[in-house]
Design a protein around this motif. Sequence first.
Motif, PDB file in Angstrom:
ATOM      1  N   HIS A 225       0.842  -1.211   0.000  1.00  0.00           N
ATOM      2  CA  HIS A 225       0.000   0.000   0.000  1.00  0.00           C
ATOM      3  C   HIS A 225       0.877   1.260   0.000  1.00  0.00           C
ATOM      4  O   HIS A 225       0.593   2.226  -0.699  1.00  0.00           O
TER       5      HIS A 225
ATOM      6  N   CYS B   8      -7.788  -1.353   4.637  1.00  0.00           N
ATOM      7  CA  CYS B   8      -6.565  -0.885   5.295  1.00  0.00           C
ATOM      8  C   CYS B   8      -6.237   0.555   4.899  1.00  0.00           C
ATOM      9  O   CYS B   8      -5.696   1.314   5.694  1.00  0.00           O
TER      10      CYS B   8
ATOM     11  N   ASP C 205      -9.633  -4.523  -2.935  1.00  0.00           N
ATOM     12  CA  ASP C 205     -10.414  -5.438  -3.770  1.00  0.00           C
ATOM     13  C   ASP C 205     -11.699  -5.905  -3.099  1.00  0.00           C
ATOM     14  O   ASP C 205     -12.661  -6.254  -3.784  1.00  0.00           O
ATOM     15  N   GLY C 206     -11.755  -5.899  -1.762  1.00  0.00           N
ATOM     16  CA  GLY C 206     -13.036  -6.182  -1.116  1.00  0.00           C
ATOM     17  C   GLY C 206     -13.964  -5.012  -1.350  1.00  0.00           C
ATOM     18  O   GLY C 206     -15.132  -5.173  -1.723  1.00  0.00           O
ATOM     19  N   ASP C 207     -13.427  -3.821  -1.157  1.00  0.00           N
ATOM     20  CA  ASP C 207     -14.198  -2.591  -1.297  1.00  0.00           C
ATOM     21  C   ASP C 207     -14.730  -2.425  -2.721  1.00  0.00           C
ATOM     22  O   ASP C 207     -15.911  -2.168  -2.927  1.00  0.00           O
TER      23      ASP C 207
ATOM     24  N   GLY D 259      -7.805  -7.449   3.697  1.00  0.00           N
ATOM     25  CA  GLY D 259      -6.702  -7.173   4.601  1.00  0.00           C
ATOM     26  C   GLY D 259      -7.175  -6.746   5.980  1.00  0.00           C
ATOM     27  O   GLY D 259      -6.914  -7.389   6.991  1.00  0.00           O
ATOM     28  N   MET D 260      -7.948  -5.674   6.006  1.00  0.00           N
ATOM     29  CA  MET D 260      -8.257  -5.024   7.272  1.00  0.00           C
ATOM     30  C   MET D 260      -9.008  -5.932   8.247  1.00  0.00           C
ATOM     31  O   MET D 260      -8.808  -5.868   9.449  1.00  0.00           O
TER      32      MET D 260
END
Lengths: 359, 248
Positions: B24, B52, B94-96, B126-127
């Motif tokens: 990132h 994240c 990529d989730g978002d 990630g988060m």
Amino acid sequence: MKEKKLMKGNEAFAEAAIRGGCSLYFGYPITPQNEIPEYMSRELHKVGGTFAQAESELAAINMAYGGALTGKHVFISSSSPGIALMQEGMSFLASAEVPLVIMNVSRGGPGVGGIQPGQGDYRQVTKGGGNGDYHVPVFAPASIQESVDIIYEAVPIADEYRNPVMVLVDGMLGQMMEPVVLPPIRRQITSEEIAQKKPWALTGHKGERTHNVVKSLRLKPDELEKHNIHLEDKYKKMKRELIRYQTDRLQGATVVFVAFGTMSRIINEAVDHLEKAGIKAGIIRPISLWPFPDQAFDEIDPCTKVIISAELSLGQMMEDIKSAVAGRFPVELIYRVGGMVPTPMEVADKTKKILEVIA
Amino acid sequence: MKKIFEYTKGMLPVSTHYCPGCTHGIAHRLVMEVLEERGLLGESIGVAPIGCSILSHNYMNVDMCESAHGRAPAVASGIRRAMPDKIVFTYQGDGDLASIGAGEIVHAAHRGEKFTTIFVNNAIYGMTGGQMAPTTLIGQKSTTGIEGRKKEISGMPLRVAEMLATIDGAVFVERVALNTPANIRKAKKAIDKAFAVQEKRLGFSFVEVLSTCPTNWGLNPVESLKWLGKNMIPYYPLGNLRSPEEVE
Ligand SMILES: Cc1ncc(C[n+]2csc(CCOP(=O)(O)OP(=O)(O)O)c2C)c(N)n1
């Protein structure tokens, strides 16, 4: 100069937002408010504004957030199921302290429900719907004129509190026509005014100030608690400053109706019918549904026998009435739902029956 | 002594919260270097996602906002309509972008919204601690697929760049990776072109950036870079999918 015009509710609402200085509108089609996006798509560009049709109500309120965080005035509208989808956004805007005016031309529910007028949104709009400790002030006008005036006023109210503000009507007000005096055109906010009055707005820092951040996340519990209390202070201020209601014929009234919006118009006529039958009736008309006008109930004459919540929903407002009445009077309910609207006679008859039981 | 390297003014002088070996930070810096070199730092408004990089506004020296999960492209569309003269971008995981915000990104591209999206694809959530994303590779382990992703259960990983390249309004679409210095240089070039497209207001521009998540992949930083090259690039081929003549 003020002009008087015969206008359809939805078109008058849209025009009031434009005259109120809103330059951005985002919406998704839903009956019975479609004339609002249609009007905006025709008219907003003429005043240098922008209309965009969103792919969903979820997107619409987030577009509105994006527009409003630049300091410009934004207006959006929808109807009950669409408002449900916007609740995530309302919670987010309240948290990020971004002003916005939201119009809800409500219909019957639950679920997709129907497209005829309803007040079943009472709970979803007054008690949140989004997550967390936040509030959205809700004003419920009872005529097209009052709607226009409130929408116009909601623009500076949203700015003052840096919070979304909702104007709630039902499909009846959206669809009918009434004469209306339109307010004067309020000049749209300029970039100089934004720089001065909204120093938090995202406008590009130009290397002249530190970067601005509009945010909601607060990972540290002490920081989030502090923010929650800061917001709560604003809500307390709203409770002091934004309560609106009207009362009529409370003195000597045997029965007091509580009704808002379209239902209050029916109640006005029902009161006349009852008076002819020798029954004295009064009315409390909440205009602000949140904050709820608790103090209106202190004006009720001790001789009153019963308070009746008259709703196009199944006792949703009655919860707030009972809390305001605090056991001083019995509280009863008269309702129609599903898009059904009672006649004044029907209300009068039901009232007589309630009085027979109580007496 | 002659200075041969300077930190970009686009990044604030603070250390980030990212895990060791997470890319990132590199992606942030590439975006900020491009904006600095183009003289756009003071003219830009960025939209951070849920993920994240929600805290990217602590590091990027441009006006920024947070957005609800997946809604960044809608927020950016609103900013773009309000501020036709500014540079607007979203930075999303990529989730978002590929899961909860799949609708918003498709329709921003479909309307040809004149902003830029930097899509950080690390093939995992990630988060929230390593759950399966739409981009998680077949066989790749996640906390919601401990035996590895199976096609029969979760389908095949979503190739977002290819999907968006089918949309007319997405005029610039490229996939890059951050696993080697050479690829990082190429990534910067693609990001630069994406912003050139926006400066010319040609349409929506999109750069998918293949990234690492050592913590949730269960690999060390060096192994992660190798894993990206060996596993992600074959399934997510690098290169340009669409580019207007004006920026060639
Ligand atoms: C509405 C909603 N659903 C779920 C979450 C929880 N959540 C936070 S971050 C995240 C995933 C982020 O993953 P990704 O977009 O891949 O970004 P990364 O963290 O890997 O950079 C989720 C599911 C949330 N914040 N909001």
